[in-house]
Design an enzyme around this catalytic site. Structure first.
Site, PDB file in Angstrom:
ATOM      1  N   ARG A  95      -5.330 -26.292   0.728  1.00  0.00           N
ATOM      2  CA  ARG A  95      -3.886 -26.210   0.931  1.00  0.00           C
ATOM      3  C   ARG A  95      -3.461 -24.910   1.591  1.00  0.00           C
ATOM      4  NH1 ARG A  95      -4.803 -26.688  -4.657  1.00  0.00           N
ATOM      5  NH2 ARG A  95      -4.162 -24.959  -6.012  1.00  0.00           N
ATOM      6  N   THR A 127       1.007 -22.505  -5.299  1.00  0.00           N
ATOM      7  CA  THR A 127       0.185 -22.191  -4.132  1.00  0.00           C
ATOM      8  C   THR A 127       0.648 -22.892  -2.864  1.00  0.00           C
ATOM      9  OG1 THR A 127      -1.709 -21.834  -5.582  1.00  0.00           O
ATOM     10  CG2 THR A 127      -2.179 -22.208  -3.252  1.00  0.00           C
TER      11      THR A 127
END
Length: 559
Positions: free
Chosen positions: A175, A89
């Site tokens: 994130r 990710t």
């Protein structure tokens, strides 16, 4: 929570116009009859769908009637690539709006190890500041930060050119919001059990605060099982995941009140992000000023569903069709403003189904990883054989970056390196184990991403100050989860195309659609959007190239 419900809840508080608040939702693709404007769009909308592989997009493409159908009427690159090997990710999101591979962004994995860090926990989360006292890398224990990102984002460059340009980044995960939003975003936030949150000590705007309260209220309410559409019936097959009766494949995404993880693993989470984006755009009047603004949206639910139930069951079918509707509602609300906007949608990585279902669906070779490949297990075995101090080996899982203890003498390190490499390279589930020295000597690849070797892919994720002493890649169809558990039966992160290939879709009113199946990369998105916005770039500082979005002799890629 749908965008309709949240927008209705916010409409009075945010003083939305009657036209916007009472909009009849029509998510059909808007007409592309007119020629695209020669001027820069007033608003750039960037959407990243976590774990939306090219395979998943292709599988459901014929079922889309909402926002995905809108985007598919524009310029479609069905074989986009997160070209690097660390298909996780954080690295993936770091490429989308920087124009750079992880080798330049410095985001080599979701977690890496810094054995010189001053705290007991030597693991470092990609979006934290490990220098903050009393923190650790575990969920809820770290201090979110953008400090590890080494390069500017599109928003940073836009603000440098025009400080009045507005940049807002909203995502399901911190994130995602951080890696795409960069350092200079006016507002940056992500979903939390309390609704929405941002960096420690950062107050949310009134609009975000109101949106967060509405989201928190929705999380507190239980959600009944969703009705399975006819299009999903063929996927409604239970797949056993363990000997205790656990199974996936027939879920309906129901949850108890207050269950935040299940909220995240549902279309509600994506609807909340999209609705918040629409509300903040309206409150800030983004796209209504003299310049170009940037709205960034990170949609995380597909990733949670993929990890928890795999990519081929009723759960993912419900998610895909609902996300299509939510995107359609979001675009319809922006359409109602009359703003000239350009949208792009892509993903941070792909994903792979759980091996138990793959074995039933024509791929009997699919398997789970041998526990002996976990760093702690492998390190213990080698240390005991060679009489070396423990712990010997650090790593976040049975693939990717492996780090040797700093307590080893040069002689001990050499012996440990030789033994670990020998074991890895002889293991039937291992494709390749490369040393940092081998990767540092390997040139960065420059060919089309579909022609890259495995070594090329790993090199594009290699940044010497943070990468491991050894980088391990498993063979195809080996799932790096030894034992499936609740919420974690399938994953991504490999060097293989099922994790690397993602769709890249561009849309703007008046832009004639076309499809280009040749390989392009997510690092190409930044220069493409910069060209639309008339933003000059230093091409020596980016890995991507501008993609011409105009079919015919004209070009959207300005010199």
């Amino acid at each position: 929570m749908s965008i309709k419900r949240l927008t209705t809840a916010l409409a009075t508080a945010l003083c939305l116009t009657a036209a916007s608040a009472g909009l009849a939702q029509d998510s059909r693709p808007a007409s592309t009859a007119s020629a695209p404007a020669a001027t820069a769009p007033k608003l750039l909308v960037v959407i990243a769908v976590d774990q939306l592989s090219a395979d998943l997009f292709s599988e459901y493409r014929s079922h889309f009637t909402g926002g995905f159908a809108r985007l598919a009427s524009g310029v479609v690159f069905p074989s986009g690539y997160q070209a690097h090997g660390a298909t996780e990710t954080c690295p993936g999101h770091s490429t989308i709006l920087t124009g750079n591979h992880p080798a330049r962004t410095g985001i080599v994995a979701n977690n890496y190890f810094d054995l010189a860090v001053g705290r007991e926990d030597k693991r470092v989360y990609c979006a934290e500041d490990e220098r903050v006292e009393g923190t650790a890398s575990g969920s809820g224990k770290y201090a979110p930060s953008v400090e590890h990102l080494l390069v500017p984002t599109l928003g940073d460059l836009m603000k440098a050119r025009d400080p009045a340009a507005q940049v807002v980044s909203i995502a399901g995960k911190d994130r995602a919001a951080i890696m795409m939003g960069g350092r200079r975003a006016d507002e940056l936030m992500w979903l939390a059990p309390t609704g929405l949150t941002s960096y420690r000590g950062t107050a949310l705007s009134p609009t975000a605060t109101q949106a967060g309260a509405a989201i928190a209220a929705a999380i507190a309410q239980p959600r009944p099982a969703m009705t399975l559409p006819r299009d999903c019936a063929a996927r409604d097959i239970a797949i056993a995941t363990d000997a205790k009766g656990g199974s996936v494949g027939t879920g309906r995404l129901a949850r108890d009140g207050g269950d935040f993880r299940r909220f995240m693993a549902s279309p509600e989470a994506d609807g909340a992000v999209l609705a918040t984006g629409a509300a903040i755009r309206a409150a800030r009047k983004m796209g209504e000023g003299p310049g170009t603004d940037l709205l960034i949206l990170g949609l995380s639910a597909t990733d949670y569903v993929g990890h928890g139930a795999g990519t081929e069951g009723s759960e993912m079918c419900l998610q895909m069709l609902a996300l299509d509707r939510e995107l359609g509602d979001f675009f319809a609300r922006i359409d109602a403003t009359g703003i000239d906007y350009a949208a792009v949608l892509t993903a941070d990585h792909g994903g792979h189904d759980l091996p138990e279902r793959n074995r039933q669906n024509g791929w009997p070779e699919a398997q789970r990883v041998d526990p002996a490949l976990y760093p702690a297990v492998l390190g213990k075995a080698v240390a005991e054989k060679l009489g070396l101090p423990q712990p010997l080996l650090y790593g976040d899982g049975p693939f990717g970056d492996l780090y040797f203890s700093k307590a080893l003498t040069p002689t001990q390190r050499k012996a440990a390196m030789a033994e670990v490499l020998a074991r890895l390279r002889a293991h039937p589930q291992v494709e390749v184990a490369l040393t940092a020295e081998e990767l540092a000597a390997h040139p960065m690849p420059t060919r089309a991403a579909d022609l890259w070797s495995v070594k090329d892919r790993i090199r594009a994720s290699f940044y010497a100050p943070r990468s491991g002493d050894i980088i391990l890649a498993l063979k195809p169809r080996v799932t790096p989860i030894a034992e499936p558990g609740a919420g974690y039966v399938a994953t991504h992160g490999s060097v293989w195309d099922y994790d690397r290939r993602v769709p890249i879709l561009f849309w703007r009113k008046g832009l004639a659609g076309f499809e280009q199946s040749n390989a392009v990369m997510t690092v190409d998105i930044l220069p493409t959007l910069a060209a639309l916005a008339g933003l000059e770039l230093d091409r020596s500082k980016i890995d991507g190239r501008c993609l011409d979005l105009i079919s015919g002799p004209a070009s959207s890629c300005r010199p």
